[in-house]
Design an enzyme around this catalytic site. Structure first.
Site, PDB file in Angstrom:
ATOM      1  N   TYR A   1       0.863  -1.187   0.000  1.00  0.00           N
ATOM      2  CA  TYR A   1       0.000   0.000   0.000  1.00  0.00           C
ATOM      3  C   TYR A   1       0.899   1.236   0.000  1.00  0.00           C
ATOM      4  CZ  TYR A   1      -4.035  -2.945   1.193  1.00  0.00           C
ATOM      5  OH  TYR A   1      -5.030  -3.879   1.178  1.00  0.00           O
ATOM      6  N   GLU A   2       0.397   2.315  -0.612  1.00  0.00           N
ATOM      7  CA  GLU A   2       1.259   3.494  -0.792  1.00  0.00           C
ATOM      8  C   GLU A   2       1.618   4.177   0.521  1.00  0.00           C
ATOM      9  OE1 GLU A   2      -1.203   5.559  -3.538  1.00  0.00           O
ATOM     10  OE2 GLU A   2      -2.358   6.578  -2.001  1.00  0.00           O
ATOM     11  N   SER A   3       0.952   3.815   1.607  1.00  0.00           N
ATOM     12  CA  SER A   3       1.333   4.354   2.914  1.00  0.00           C
ATOM     13  C   SER A   3       2.674   3.787   3.378  1.00  0.00           C
ATOM     14  CB  SER A   3       0.244   4.040   3.936  1.00  0.00           C
ATOM     15  OG  SER A   3      -0.045   2.650   3.930  1.00  0.00           O
ATOM     16  N   GLY A   4       3.236   2.843   2.627  1.00  0.00           N
ATOM     17  CA  GLY A   4       4.569   2.337   2.971  1.00  0.00           C
ATOM     18  C   GLY A   4       4.573   0.945   3.569  1.00  0.00           C
TER      19      GLY A   4
ATOM     20  N   HIS B   1       1.430  11.532  -5.709  1.00  0.00           N
ATOM     21  CA  HIS B   1       2.103  11.204  -4.442  1.00  0.00           C
ATOM     22  C   HIS B   1       3.615  11.040  -4.619  1.00  0.00           C
ATOM     23  CE1 HIS B   1      -1.465  10.990  -2.206  1.00  0.00           C
ATOM     24  NE2 HIS B   1      -1.660   9.696  -2.117  1.00  0.00           N
TER      25      HIS B   1
END
Lengths: 260, 277
Positions: free
Chosen positions: A49-52, B100
């Site tokens: 996920y792009e949150s890391g 992003h």
């Protein structure tokens, strides 16, 4: 067991995710399908996920892309610049799994504005998020979206993230990496790009849906593969797993410390 | 330092202000304090403008927003942000829109003392047509075309973290987002924390921000609510969902802000006013 169009869409998308695949997951429908795959036939799928969060294994579906649930059971949690630089632009993602507000016949995506012009839109959507680089750096992308005339449009109001651009070899010439959209999974069936023109073609249809219905829900003259397949109906186990996941999720997200 | 003092000392009208936290550790208490102090003409920077920027925009604090995704995660639109763009209420809002990967790179460049960031981005996208800060460069070695955008160097960055020690060293755990880069890119920084402790006991590879790059540390328990602080409290999803109805129309929004933000003096009073003792 009877099922909804939304359920077969999620289940059919989940089936396509092979065990061991490295999948960069968007929030919402892609996340539901990817986790269903993990809970059924693909326990070793790697969800990013792009949150890391790398190797996320959430017990309930996250409401936001950065829920603690994702971090809690992940293999590792890295910073946002690292996830986009080393893992995505570094070419380590097999499948970029995206949702969209609008998609066109070449699988280009709009998540920015609807109607009016960019400066003064009729509807301002959230915007790009991670999608432009997911769409141009993953080895391939899948799109999951409900099929309607409003979402399947002849012309996008805004091109946020690349698909097959203008078709043919235009994507390859653009400098984008990867194969682009190889599947668009909807509540009516599955579309895949024509090998030469790259135009999205209906290649499979869900049980009970007719080609006419699929055409009526598409804003362009939808092409249909000569050997149109029929999606297998969801099994009891697939449905039970999906519903259990969604029930757990609804329960987890419904609680609050706030008194209304 | 009390949060009100930190905001009044470091955040000035007209500045470029970044408040970061990728869903996790969003500095809500600090955002409310900026609203209480009536800051104006701010250029707000944030990868994911969500409820806190919706509140600040709706209260007229911002002249513009630099961002890559603006919404209420898992819920839908942020209505004050939309109203500002679609109808210029309460004032026109200039937007500078990115992806992003690009925003992350811009902060990294800012933190690195570099003038710009380079990325494999925006291929085929319409975004560069509407943002003059997104340009194309040729790699000096291979000639490959790449996207380039200027570094972000906010006047002030505000973040929230779990802990600081008495010297002001800061420890972030869980989803670390872009906070370290955002602090290092800024000319000055404010960090609110759940708790000030004697010893952080930070693991040697932890996300640690040394006291000598932080200008103010303020202890604000539950300062990220309705966002969350991993290890302290969870995300208040029900509040995030309820924000949709609170913020949909102008008058109920203003009424809510008056009752809960302008009508309270501290974050503790705010929490009490929304029913969380």
């Amino acid at each position: 067991m009877s099922y909804t169009p939304s359920e077969i869409m999620t289940i059919e998308a989940a089936r396509r995710l092979a065990n061991g695949t490295v999948c960069f997951v968007g929030i919402g429908l892609p996340s539901a399908a990817a986790n269903l795959a993990r809970l059924t036939h693909a326990p070793d799928v790697v969800l990013i996920y792009e949150s890391g969060t790398i190797g996320a294994k959430p017990d309930v579906l996250p409401l936001s892309i950065g829920d603690g649930e994702l971090a809690e059971h992940a293999d590792t949690v890295v910073s946002v610049p690292e996830i986009f630089r080393y893992w995505l632009q570094g070419g380590r993602v097999d499948v970029g799994f995206l949702g969209a507000a609008q998609v066109d016949r070449f699988g280009n995506i709009n998540t920015t504005v609807i109607g009016g012009d960019y400066a003064k839109p009729r509807v301002r959507l959230p915007g790009a998020g991670g999608a432009p680089e997911i769409a141009s750096n993953a080895k391939e992308t899948w799109i999951i979206i409900k099929q309607t005339k409003r979402s399947f449009v002849a012309k996008l109001d805004f091109l946020t993230s690349i698909g097959h651009l203008e078709g043919g070899d235009s994507r390859a010439r653009s400098g984008a990496r990867g194969a682009g959209p190889t599947a668009v999974i909807t509540d009516m069936g599955v579309l895949a790009p024509d090998p030469v023109t790259r135009e999205l073609t209906l290649v499979a249809i869900h049980p009970g849906i007719t080609v006419e219905e699929a055409r009526a829900n598409t804003g362009w003259d939808l092409k249909v593969a000569p050997n149109l397949a029929m999606t297998a109906a969801p099994t009891d186990q697939e449905l039970a797993t999906l519903r259990e996941l969604q029930e757990k999720t609804a329960k987890a997200h419904g609680t609050s410390a706030v008194s209304e | 330092m009390p949060l009100a003092d930190a905001v009044s000392r470091f955040v000035k009208d007209g500045q470029t202000l970044a408040m970061e936290g990728f869903t996790h550790l969003i500095p809500f208490a600090a955002g409310h304090e900026v609203i209480r102090q009536g800051r104006r003409d701010l250029m707000l920077v944030r990868m994911t403008p969500d409820i806190i920027y919706d509140q600040m925009i709706g209260m007229g604090c911002a002249r513009g927003v630099v961002f890559s995704w603006g919404g209420n995660p898992g819920v839908g639109s942020i209505h004050r942000f939309r109203d500002a763009i679609q109808n210029e209420w309460p004032r026109p809002l200039a937007i500078q829109e990115h992806s992003h990967a690009d925003m992350a790179g811009r902060y990294q460049a800012g933190a690195s003392g570099l003038p710009f960031s380079v990325l494999r981005g925006y291929v085929g996208s319409d975004l560069p047509k509407h943002n003059e800060n997104i340009r194309t460069i040729a790699c000096p070695f291979t000639g490959e075309k790449l996207a380039a955008t200027p570094a972000i160097n906010p006047d002030v960055t505000v973040i929230h973290a779990q802990q600081a020690d008495r010297k002001g060293n800061v420890l972030i755990t869980g989803i670390v987002g872009i906070q370290k880069e955002a602090v290092l890119a800024a000319k000055s920084s404010i960090v609110t924390v759940e708790e000030v402790v004697d010893d952080l006991d930070a693991p040697m590879n932890a996300c640690f921000i040394p006291h000598w790059v932080v200008n103010a540390v303020c202890e604000v328990p539950r300062g990220a609510h309705p966002s969350y602080a991993h290890g302290y409290y969870g995300r208040d999803n029900a509040f995030c969902k309820s924000w949709d109805a609170i913020s949909r129309e102008r008058d109920p929004f203003l009424e809510w802000m008056k009752n809960h933000v302008l009508g309270t003096r501290t974050h503790g009073e705010f929490m009490e006013s929304i029913g969380i003792p």
